[in-house]
Design an enzyme around this catalytic site. Structure first.
Site, PDB file in Angstrom:
ATOM      1  N   PRO A 231     -15.918  -3.670   2.821  1.00 44.53           N
ATOM      2  CA  PRO A 231     -17.264  -3.962   3.326  1.00 44.53           C
ATOM      3  C   PRO A 231     -18.313  -2.978   2.834  1.00 44.53           C
ATOM      4  CG  PRO A 231     -15.977  -2.903   5.034  1.00 44.53           C
ATOM      5  CD  PRO A 231     -15.024  -3.187   3.900  1.00 44.53           C
TER       6      PRO A 231
ATOM      7  N   GLY B 296     -12.672   1.152 -14.878  1.00 48.72           N
ATOM      8  CA  GLY B 296     -12.564  -0.030 -15.726  1.00 48.72           C
ATOM      9  C   GLY B 296     -13.175  -1.275 -15.139  1.00 48.72           C
TER      10      GLY B 296
ATOM     11  N   PHE C  86     -19.157   2.225  -3.006  1.00 50.97           N
ATOM     12  CA  PHE C  86     -20.393   2.216  -3.788  1.00 50.97           C
ATOM     13  C   PHE C  86     -21.622   2.078  -2.893  1.00 50.97           C
ATOM     14  CE2 PHE C  86     -23.646   0.835  -6.698  1.00 50.97           C
ATOM     15  CZ  PHE C  86     -23.331   1.448  -7.892  1.00 50.97           C
ATOM     16  N   LEU C  87     -21.537   1.239  -1.865  1.00 51.04           N
ATOM     17  CA  LEU C  87     -22.700   0.958  -1.034  1.00 51.04           C
ATOM     18  C   LEU C  87     -23.074   2.115  -0.111  1.00 51.04           C
ATOM     19  CD1 LEU C  87     -21.922  -2.763  -0.087  1.00 51.04           C
ATOM     20  CD2 LEU C  87     -23.192  -1.864  -2.052  1.00 51.04           C
TER      21      LEU C  87
ATOM     22  N   ARG D  24     -16.115  -0.670  -1.794  1.00 56.71           N
ATOM     23  CA  ARG D  24     -15.206   0.386  -2.261  1.00 56.71           C
ATOM     24  C   ARG D  24     -15.931   1.720  -2.415  1.00 56.71           C
ATOM     25  NH1 ARG D  24     -13.145  -4.281  -4.840  1.00 56.71           N
ATOM     26  NH2 ARG D  24     -10.983  -4.665  -4.247  1.00 56.71           N
TER      27      ARG D  24
ATOM     28  N   TYR E 247       0.836  -1.198   0.000  1.00 55.97           N
ATOM     29  CA  TYR E 247       0.000   0.000   0.000  1.00 55.97           C
ATOM     30  C   TYR E 247       0.871   1.247   0.000  1.00 55.97           C
ATOM     31  CZ  TYR E 247      -3.858  -3.055   1.524  1.00 55.97           C
ATOM     32  OH  TYR E 247      -4.799  -4.044   1.635  1.00 55.97           O
TER      33      TYR E 247
END
Length: 340
Positions: free
Chosen positions: A213, A235, A218-219, A216, A57
């Site tokens: 969780p 992509g 979106f939720l 990323r 990372y």
């Protein structure tokens, strides 16, 4: 509020919510080091004790070969002043920048070399939870775990973990040394681990640490197309070509959130806790964020109770997802579902 504690496997006790350090580096946008440190302090202040990082990372330096390590160096600044308040988890196994053609290694020499490098960057003499980030597929996993077990015997590592392993691989690894945690993607819209990996982890007494969780981001219902285009999500079919179609999943989560006066992020995390309770496995999600306010928001999810009807609706959301969870640049065997 203060996040409560939970035991994963092999006697490892951590906070019920962890912190995913990858979000503080360049993959989702730049973060000023001062702001990153404020966010980490806020996490610990809220009772989050499991800090998750990895040697890969960070932002690679021009012309550099091998893992970036800059995220571990950032975490080191927190360990320098609050080491006794946290458990540090880091990973090895990915040999270069994550992207097309990325390699993996799991031989004994590399395991030991990677551990020493992480200890040095973190500025600590022991790693609480050391993960194999990805396995070297041509090498028996037992060989890699045996090398990791040597680090435990030498006091450089306290507990072992595995990331994105199949049920068979988890069994083979556990025959060599107890595995405290499996870290794989698991969420309302990524549930493939429930087929084989989670049941095996339950059988072996291994805890589960879901990464991504919140899908990323979106939720949470806050992700924009522009944010997708400027990050590692670009992509990937779930986020790109199916951005609109997958809003159906967010709609269900937001409905439940509105009913409980919560946020979509809190509901997505609460579903994971409820799923862990239903299946009988300790679950410690590690959402990442660059915001101290989001840390506190996520921490509040640990006490949210979902009704049976709400759980059923959230369960159904996974059937609506368009696009797979694998990274666009990677072969199918990059994640456990591709090797099952």
């Amino acid at each position: 509020m203060t996040v409560s504690q939970i035991e994963l496997g092999d006697g490892l006790v951590v906070s019920k919510l962890g912190f995913g350090g990858m979000a503080l580096t360049h993959v989702y946008g730049e973060t000023e080091p001062e702001e990153a440190l404020k966010t980490l302090h806020a996490a610990i202040d809220a009772g989050v004790t499991l800090l998750d990082t990895a040697d890969v990372y960070g932002k690679p330096q021009p012309g550099a070969v091998g893992p970036a390590g800059t995220n571990e160096e950032l975490i080191a600044q927190i360990l320098d002043v609050r080491r006794d308040e946290v458990q540090i988890a880091t990973k090895f196994g990915i040999t270069g920048q994550v992207g097309p053609g990325v390699g993996t290694r799991g031989d004994r020499d590399y395991v030991r070399e990677a551990c020493e490098a992480s200890l040095r960057r973190l500025g600590t003499d022991v790693i609480d939870l050391y993960y194999m980030h990805r396995r070297e597929l041509a090498r028996p996993i037992g060989e890699t775990v045996a090398a990791m077990a040597e680090l435990v015997q030498e006091g450089k590592v306290r507990h072992l973990g595995l990331s994105e392993v199949t049920a068979t691989e988890l069994r083979e690894a556990s025959a060599v040394h107890p595995i405290a945690a499996v870290q794989s993607e698991w969420s309302v819209w990524s549930r493939d681990v429930e087929r084989e990996v989670v049941p095996t982890a339950i059988e072996l007494g291994t805890g589960f640490v879901p990464y991504a969780p919140l899908g990323r981001g979106f939720l949470t219902g806050t992700l924009t197309r522009d944010a997708v285009a400027s990050s590692m999500r670009a992509g990937q079919a779930r986020f790109d070509t199916n951005f609109g179609a997958n809003q159906k999943v967010v709609h269900i989560i937001r409905e439940v959130a509105d009913e409980l006066g919560a946020t979509p992020a809190q509901i997505a995390l609460a579903w994971l806790y409820a799923q862990g309770e239903r299946l009988g496995i300790p679950v410690v999600p590690i959402p990442g964020t660059r915001s101290a306010a989001r840390v506190r928001e996520n921490a509040a999810a640990t006490t949210i109770a979902l009704s049976g009807d709400q759980l059923a609706r959230l369960d159904s959301a996974s059937d609506l997802v368009e696009g797979g969870r694998n990274l666009s640049f990677a072969s199918d065997d990059w994640i456990s579902a591709g090797r099952e």
